[in-house]
Design a protein around this motif. Sequence first.
Motif, mmCIF file in Angstrom:
data_model
loop_
_atom_site.group_PDB
_atom_site.id
_atom_site.type_symbol
_atom_site.label_atom_id
_atom_site.label_comp_id
_atom_site.label_asym_id
_atom_site.label_seq_id
_atom_site.Cartn_x
_atom_site.Cartn_y
_atom_site.Cartn_z
ATOM 1 N N ALA A 31 54.798 33.044 53.170
ATOM 2 C CA ALA A 31 55.590 34.256 52.483
ATOM 3 C C ALA A 31 54.863 35.140 51.794
ATOM 4 C CB ALA A 31 56.934 33.455 51.100
ATOM 5 N N ALA A 32 53.869 34.682 51.428
ATOM 6 C CA ALA A 32 53.357 35.608 50.258
ATOM 7 C C ALA A 32 52.134 36.674 51.148
ATOM 8 C CB ALA A 32 51.841 34.533 49.692
ATOM 9 N N SER A 38 50.298 46.307 51.891
ATOM 10 C CA SER A 38 49.888 47.557 52.747
ATOM 11 C C SER A 38 48.559 47.759 52.686
ATOM 12 C CB SER A 38 50.845 48.773 52.751
ATOM 13 O OG SER A 38 50.426 49.676 52.176
ATOM 14 N N ASN A 39 47.992 48.301 52.126
ATOM 15 C CA ASN A 39 46.380 48.624 51.365
ATOM 16 C C ASN A 39 45.960 47.012 51.528
ATOM 17 O OD1 ASN A 39 46.244 47.403 49.348
ATOM 18 N ND2 ASN A 39 46.260 49.138 47.962
ATOM 19 N N GLY A 40 46.446 45.900 52.051
ATOM 20 C CA GLY A 40 44.837 44.837 52.069
ATOM 21 C C GLY A 40 44.891 44.139 50.372
ATOM 22 N N ASP A 41 45.274 44.624 50.109
ATOM 23 C CA ASP A 41 44.435 44.006 48.464
ATOM 24 C C ASP A 41 45.556 42.535 48.472
ATOM 25 O OD1 ASP A 41 42.898 46.287 47.978
ATOM 26 O OD2 ASP A 41 43.967 47.123 46.614
ATOM 27 N N TRP A 42 45.480 42.097 47.431
ATOM 28 C CA TRP A 42 45.907 40.859 47.406
ATOM 29 C C TRP A 42 46.382 40.766 46.068
ATOM 30 C CZ3 TRP A 42 40.896 36.766 47.746
ATOM 31 C CH2 TRP A 42 40.716 37.008 49.357
ATOM 32 N N PRO A 43 47.761 39.979 46.057
ATOM 33 C CA PRO A 43 48.378 40.735 44.662
ATOM 34 C C PRO A 43 47.222 40.214 43.745
ATOM 35 C CG PRO A 43 49.441 38.200 46.235
ATOM 36 C CD PRO A 43 48.325 39.514 46.770
ATOM 37 N N ARG A 44 47.737 41.192 43.087
ATOM 38 C CA ARG A 44 46.359 40.815 41.503
ATOM 39 C C ARG A 44 48.474 39.495 40.340
ATOM 40 N NH1 ARG A 44 45.483 46.263 37.822
ATOM 41 N NH2 ARG A 44 44.515 44.393 37.060
ATOM 42 N N PRO A 45 47.298 39.177 40.005
ATOM 43 C CA PRO A 45 48.161 37.837 39.133
ATOM 44 C C PRO A 45 49.085 38.681 37.721
ATOM 45 C CG PRO A 45 45.778 37.374 38.343
ATOM 46 C CD PRO A 45 46.227 39.046 39.669
ATOM 47 N N LYS A 46 49.696 37.825 37.145
ATOM 48 C CA LYS A 46 51.082 38.953 36.369
ATOM 49 C C LYS A 46 49.530 38.437 34.946
ATOM 50 C CE LYS A 46 55.481 36.970 37.793
ATOM 51 N NZ LYS A 46 56.415 36.159 37.272
ATOM 52 N N GLU A 47 49.009 37.764 34.931
ATOM 53 C CA GLU A 47 47.991 38.654 33.521
ATOM 54 C C GLU A 47 46.579 37.546 33.723
ATOM 55 O OE1 GLU A 47 49.032 33.499 31.561
ATOM 56 O OE2 GLU A 47 50.593 35.217 30.530
ATOM 57 N N ARG A 48 45.968 37.509 32.934
ATOM 58 C CA ARG A 48 44.577 37.808 33.154
ATOM 59 C C ARG A 48 44.060 35.702 33.367
ATOM 60 N NH1 ARG A 48 40.359 39.819 29.547
ATOM 61 N NH2 ARG A 48 40.838 38.017 28.002
ATOM 62 N N ARG A 49 43.601 35.530 34.849
ATOM 63 C CA ARG A 49 42.983 33.779 34.886
ATOM 64 C C ARG A 49 42.498 33.208 34.532
ATOM 65 N NH1 ARG A 49 44.981 32.587 41.021
ATOM 66 N NH2 ARG A 49 44.386 30.185 40.291
ATOM 67 N N ILE A 50 41.281 32.898 33.416
ATOM 68 C CA ILE A 50 40.721 32.162 33.675
ATOM 69 C C ILE A 50 40.086 30.760 34.599
ATOM 70 C CG2 ILE A 50 39.092 31.877 31.648
ATOM 71 C CD1 ILE A 50 40.249 33.209 29.951
ATOM 72 N N ILE A 51 38.806 30.855 34.822
ATOM 73 C CA ILE A 51 38.704 29.676 35.660
ATOM 74 C C ILE A 51 37.544 29.417 35.574
ATOM 75 C CG2 ILE A 51 39.281 28.408 37.897
ATOM 76 C CD1 ILE A 51 40.415 31.614 39.212
ATOM 77 N N THR A 52 37.691 27.863 35.430
ATOM 78 C CA THR A 52 36.098 26.775 34.885
ATOM 79 C C THR A 52 36.000 26.491 36.261
ATOM 80 O OG1 THR A 52 36.445 26.714 32.386
ATOM 81 C CG2 THR A 52 34.725 25.286 33.687
ATOM 82 N N ASP A 168 41.306 41.005 36.490
ATOM 83 C CA ASP A 168 42.121 39.940 36.824
ATOM 84 C C ASP A 168 42.052 38.473 36.923
ATOM 85 O OD1 ASP A 168 43.971 41.771 37.906
ATOM 86 O OD2 ASP A 168 42.770 42.423 39.226
ATOM 87 N N TYR A 169 40.878 38.608 36.910
ATOM 88 C CA TYR A 169 39.470 36.898 36.954
ATOM 89 C C TYR A 169 38.502 36.673 36.261
ATOM 90 C CZ TYR A 169 43.417 36.265 41.140
ATOM 91 O OH TYR A 169 44.186 36.281 42.024
ATOM 92 N N ILE A 170 38.564 35.561 35.358
ATOM 93 C CA ILE A 170 37.410 35.280 34.865
ATOM 94 C C ILE A 170 37.163 34.027 35.454
ATOM 95 C CG2 ILE A 170 36.080 34.823 32.958
ATOM 96 C CD1 ILE A 170 37.650 36.902 31.539
ATOM 97 N N LEU A 171 35.593 34.029 36.026
ATOM 98 C CA LEU A 171 35.171 32.603 36.915
ATOM 99 C C LEU A 171 33.570 32.157 35.942
ATOM 100 C CD1 LEU A 171 36.952 33.662 38.593
ATOM 101 C CD2 LEU A 171 35.262 32.599 40.481
ATOM 102 N N ILE A 172 34.629 31.245 35.315
ATOM 103 C CA ILE A 172 32.882 30.075 34.089
ATOM 104 C C ILE A 172 32.247 29.140 34.840
ATOM 105 C CG2 ILE A 172 32.462 29.340 32.190
ATOM 106 C CD1 ILE A 172 35.147 30.559 31.022
ATOM 107 N N ARG A 300 47.902 31.469 44.743
ATOM 108 C CA ARG A 300 48.887 30.656 44.638
ATOM 109 C C ARG A 300 48.824 31.064 42.448
ATOM 110 N NH1 ARG A 300 45.731 24.714 44.835
ATOM 111 N NH2 ARG A 300 46.324 24.473 47.569
ATOM 112 N N ALA A 301 48.451 32.796 42.322
ATOM 113 C CA ALA A 301 48.841 32.262 40.721
ATOM 114 C C ALA A 301 49.801 32.227 40.719
ATOM 115 C CB ALA A 301 47.935 34.070 41.032
ATOM 116 N N ALA A 302 51.041 32.697 41.508
ATOM 117 C CA ALA A 302 52.579 32.788 40.974
ATOM 118 C C ALA A 302 53.214 31.333 40.527
ATOM 119 C CB ALA A 302 53.723 33.485 42.194
ATOM 120 N N ALA A 303 52.377 30.245 41.734
ATOM 121 C CA ALA A 303 52.439 29.472 41.476
ATOM 122 C C ALA A 303 52.506 28.436 39.734
ATOM 123 C CB ALA A 303 52.622 28.151 42.268
#
Length: 306
Positions: A31-32, A38-52, A168-172, A300-303
């Motif tokens: 579905a996603a 159309s430009n091939g970019d993935w959807p940006r999350p609604k708010e910044r995601r911080i992932i450790t 959009d993302y911070i990976l620690i 998975r960001a939306a969920a």
Amino acid sequence: MVREALSSVVSRETSAPQTTPTTQPAAAAPAATASRPSNGDWPRPKERRIITVANQKGGVGKTTTSVNLAAALSMHGQRVLVIDLDPQGNASTALSVEHRGDVPDVYQVLVGDRPLSEIVKEVPEMPGLYCAPATIDLAGAEIELVSLVAREARLRRAIAAFDAIELDYILIDCPPSLGLLTVNALVATRELLIPIQCEYYALEGLGQLLRNVDLVRAHLNPDLILSTIVLTMYDGRTRLASQVADEVRSHFGDTVLNTVIPRSVRVSEAPSYGQSVMTYDPGSSGAMAYMDAAREIAYRAAAIQA
């Protein structure tokens, strides 16, 4: 043996076993995918995601996973910051960011209250990808943080004050330990990503990590969730790797990505050239697997943010 190990360490974390889909990552989110820009970019999350990215066992692929997921996300229109919280500085090396000598680093942010914006560097030839480097000075931070006020929340405070780039993302990327550096990362984040090597020994420390996550959630960060598990160093020729993968999926269900990361010589070679495998050899099995894993995480960001 694998079943007993997982049952003993994660039984309190799980519900009824779930049936794990056998479809490959390319079809993980139809579905996603249909609504992809159309430009091939993935959807940006609604708010910044911080992932450790954490696992106190060494050699399970924390740094490799952090760097390659970040590179894959940035290649598809996301603005990503990798915070290198490991004194070895391997993530900084893989992203070709200087982290020796008197280079401003994460240590000065945690111990010296230096703004995060003063140490962040853009990764060469990777638009939208940034790195906060670590030097060997960070090895002393575990001791020096003990006497500081709000020692567990210093990274969270630094990230909250960072507004130099709309990320959009911070990976620690965490060190292989459960000390104050890892606790700072767990307090600063909402999402925890655990790489699990597809071998028996990789499961032994999982219980201790999950207990620490429970403590952090109870006392310091009630919003912390285990959002993602990535199976790494998968060797389909061995029964043990398949058994570990099946057991982890049966316990953690949809938390485990459909994509598994295979053993790949190219993944190991890339850091010696100051690159992620995404740019070093985009056609390799490792690069394609990390691209699929990053796609799953992006969709998975939306969920997760619901």
